[in-house]
Design a protein around this motif. Structure first.
Motif, PDB file in Angstrom:
ATOM      1  N   ILE A  48       0.851  -1.069  -0.131  1.00  0.00           N
ATOM      2  CA  ILE A  48       0.093   0.043  -0.046  1.00  0.00           C
ATOM      3  C   ILE A  48       0.959   1.306  -0.177  1.00  0.00           C
ATOM      4  O   ILE A  48       0.595   2.146  -0.612  1.00  0.00           O
ATOM      5  N   LEU A  49       1.895   0.991   0.905  1.00  0.00           N
ATOM      6  CA  LEU A  49       2.794   2.406   0.927  1.00  0.00           C
ATOM      7  C   LEU A  49       3.454   2.735  -0.379  1.00  0.00           C
ATOM      8  O   LEU A  49       3.530   3.808  -0.808  1.00  0.00           O
ATOM      9  N   ALA A  67      -9.700   5.091  -3.262  1.00  0.00           N
ATOM     10  CA  ALA A  67      -9.993   4.486  -4.632  1.00  0.00           C
ATOM     11  C   ALA A  67      -9.059   3.452  -5.113  1.00  0.00           C
ATOM     12  O   ALA A  67      -9.071   2.395  -5.438  1.00  0.00           O
ATOM     13  N   ALA A  68      -7.765   3.769  -4.793  1.00  0.00           N
ATOM     14  CA  ALA A  68      -6.590   3.092  -5.112  1.00  0.00           C
ATOM     15  C   ALA A  68      -6.446   1.987  -4.152  1.00  0.00           C
ATOM     16  O   ALA A  68      -6.212   0.784  -4.638  1.00  0.00           O
ATOM     17  N   ILE A  69      -6.857   2.364  -2.868  1.00  0.00           N
ATOM     18  CA  ILE A  69      -6.430   0.975  -1.853  1.00  0.00           C
ATOM     19  C   ILE A  69      -7.688   0.198  -2.042  1.00  0.00           C
ATOM     20  O   ILE A  69      -7.406  -1.280  -1.897  1.00  0.00           O
ATOM     21  N   GLU A  70      -8.765   0.575  -2.409  1.00  0.00           N
ATOM     22  CA  GLU A  70      -9.699  -0.356  -2.657  1.00  0.00           C
ATOM     23  C   GLU A  70      -9.720  -1.184  -4.022  1.00  0.00           C
ATOM     24  O   GLU A  70      -9.859  -2.526  -3.847  1.00  0.00           O
ATOM     25  N   SER A  71      -9.029  -0.661  -5.025  1.00  0.00           N
ATOM     26  CA  SER A  71      -8.559  -1.460  -6.111  1.00  0.00           C
ATOM     27  C   SER A  71      -7.663  -2.548  -5.767  1.00  0.00           C
ATOM     28  O   SER A  71      -7.558  -3.598  -6.129  1.00  0.00           O
ATOM     29  N   ARG A  73      -7.338  -3.784  -2.802  1.00  0.00           N
ATOM     30  CA  ARG A  73      -7.870  -4.851  -1.868  1.00  0.00           C
ATOM     31  C   ARG A  73      -8.675  -5.810  -2.925  1.00  0.00           C
ATOM     32  O   ARG A  73      -8.727  -7.124  -2.860  1.00  0.00           O
ATOM     33  N   ARG A  74      -9.276  -5.308  -3.920  1.00  0.00           N
ATOM     34  CA  ARG A  74     -10.162  -6.307  -4.725  1.00  0.00           C
ATOM     35  C   ARG A  74      -9.082  -7.304  -5.619  1.00  0.00           C
ATOM     36  O   ARG A  74      -9.401  -8.468  -5.824  1.00  0.00           O
ATOM     37  N   GLN A  75      -7.844  -6.574  -6.183  1.00  0.00           N
ATOM     38  CA  GLN A  75      -7.066  -7.612  -6.773  1.00  0.00           C
ATOM     39  C   GLN A  75      -6.547  -8.686  -5.843  1.00  0.00           C
ATOM     40  O   GLN A  75      -6.035  -9.681  -6.201  1.00  0.00           O
ATOM     41  N   THR A  76      -6.086  -8.292  -4.759  1.00  0.00           N
ATOM     42  CA  THR A  76      -5.336  -9.011  -3.632  1.00  0.00           C
ATOM     43  C   THR A  76      -6.385 -10.183  -3.355  1.00  0.00           C
ATOM     44  O   THR A  76      -6.060 -11.500  -3.274  1.00  0.00           O
ATOM     45  N   LEU A  77      -7.675  -9.791  -3.243  1.00  0.00           N
ATOM     46  CA  LEU A  77      -8.610 -10.625  -2.745  1.00  0.00           C
ATOM     47  C   LEU A  77      -8.942 -11.780  -3.728  1.00  0.00           C
ATOM     48  O   LEU A  77      -9.147 -13.050  -3.853  1.00  0.00           O
ATOM     49  N   LYS A  78      -8.790 -11.205  -5.036  1.00  0.00           N
ATOM     50  CA  LYS A  78      -9.051 -12.159  -6.187  1.00  0.00           C
ATOM     51  C   LYS A  78      -7.967 -13.065  -6.362  1.00  0.00           C
ATOM     52  O   LYS A  78      -8.398 -14.403  -6.572  1.00  0.00           O
ATOM     53  N   GLU A  79      -6.800 -12.624  -6.007  1.00  0.00           N
ATOM     54  CA  GLU A  79      -5.464 -13.535  -6.304  1.00  0.00           C
ATOM     55  C   GLU A  79      -5.625 -14.787  -5.058  1.00  0.00           C
ATOM     56  O   GLU A  79      -5.352 -15.710  -5.206  1.00  0.00           O
ATOM     57  N   ALA A  80      -6.120 -14.208  -3.788  1.00  0.00           N
ATOM     58  CA  ALA A  80      -6.208 -15.274  -2.907  1.00  0.00           C
ATOM     59  C   ALA A  80      -7.522 -16.207  -3.061  1.00  0.00           C
ATOM     60  O   ALA A  80      -7.241 -17.557  -2.960  1.00  0.00           O
ATOM     61  N   LYS A  81      -8.335 -15.889  -3.782  1.00  0.00           N
ATOM     62  CA  LYS A  81      -9.414 -16.886  -4.153  1.00  0.00           C
ATOM     63  C   LYS A  81      -8.919 -17.787  -5.399  1.00  0.00           C
ATOM     64  O   LYS A  81      -9.383 -18.924  -5.280  1.00  0.00           O
TER      65      LYS A  81
END
Length: 263
Positions: A48-49, A67-71, A73-81
């Motif tokens: 994030i930094l 908005a950047a942090i939310e983006s 989160r979604r990318q990292t969450l997608k990777e985990a799934k």
């Protein structure tokens, strides 16, 4: 004495004690499952930094940062799934940790944000047409709990101004940033001759409290009233990496809301 001890032992609610112990152990077990490992938390903070630095966060507004942090989160969450489904083999997230990451970034995302130092106020959405009324000002997407501070408050999100304390925030709590600013305006209006008049207000909107380098624990709804002839910023948007290196407790984003009022 032996007979008394025997009677006491027989009268103890042993079954209830056993059930309470089992429940306590179950809660601890669930907390361990939900807790994000330290190395992963540090990894996420560094990512994030790096992202904020690449955005030149000193000039980026808070909406763009969120908005950047939310983006991210979604990318990292997608990777985990995808790791959980076995679609990704090579990743910095281990397969056995993917479930914890998914849980942290979905069900417990707000908790993780608070630990990092971010808070995301709820966005106001008009359900009928999903647009703002014609007579409503065009505010930033981030909104604060409670009534919107008026223009003379000059409210700035993720901002901390310096100044001499007119009213000690540790013992002065207000329901919202609006109420904090009104408190500042009222103090300035009713100040006695020779008394410092509030021209800076600093408010903590975070439910888990707000970071400060002093020795005190700063809690939600703290409202500091300050005075300065030449108001200066302590911090704005994010804490510099150099500062965080010497203050490891500091979060990424400045949690305070403040403003220099028009009096």
């Amino acid at each position: 004495m032996e007979e008394s001890n025997q009677i006491r032992k027989e009268s103890e609610p042993t079954k209830l004690i056993e059930l309470a112990a089992e429940l306590k152990e179950k809660i601890k077990s669930e907390e361990r499952v939900m807790e994000l490992p330290g190395h992963l938390k540090q990894k996420f903070i560094h990512e994030i930094l790096a992202m904020l630095r690449s955005m030149e966060s000193s000039s980026a507004n808070t909406t763009a940062l969120q908005a950047a942090i939310e983006s991210w989160r979604r990318q990292t969450l997608k990777e985990a799934k995808r790791i959980i489904r076995g679609e990704i083999k090579n990743s910095t997230i281990l397969p056995e940790e993917a479930g914890i990451v998914e849980n942290a970034l979905s069900s417990h995302w707000s908790v993780l944000l608070e630990e990092i130092g971010l808070w995301l106020p709820v966005e106001i959405v008009h359900k009928v047409h999903d647009e703002k009324p014609d007579d409503e000002p065009d505010y930033d997407l981030e909104t604060l709990p409670g009534k919107r501070p008026p223009p003379e408050c000059h409210a700035e999100l993720h901002t901390d101004y310096d100044g001499s304390a007119v009213k000690w925030g540790l013992t002065h709590h207000q329901e919202s940033a609006y109420d904090c600013c009104m408190s500042c305006l009222n103090q300035a209006k009713n100040a006695k001759p020779g008394q410092k008049k509030c021209n800076i207000w600093v408010y903590c909107p975070s439910e888990t409290g707000c970071y400060s380098p002093d020795i005190y624990e700063h809690k939600n709804q703290e409202c500091w009233l300050k005075f300065s002839e030449t108001p200066k910023l302590n911090f704005k948007d994010t804490y510099p990496e150099s500062y965080r290196a010497t203050h490891p407790r500091a979060p990424i984003v400045v949690p305070w809301v403040s403003g220099v009022v028009s009096t």
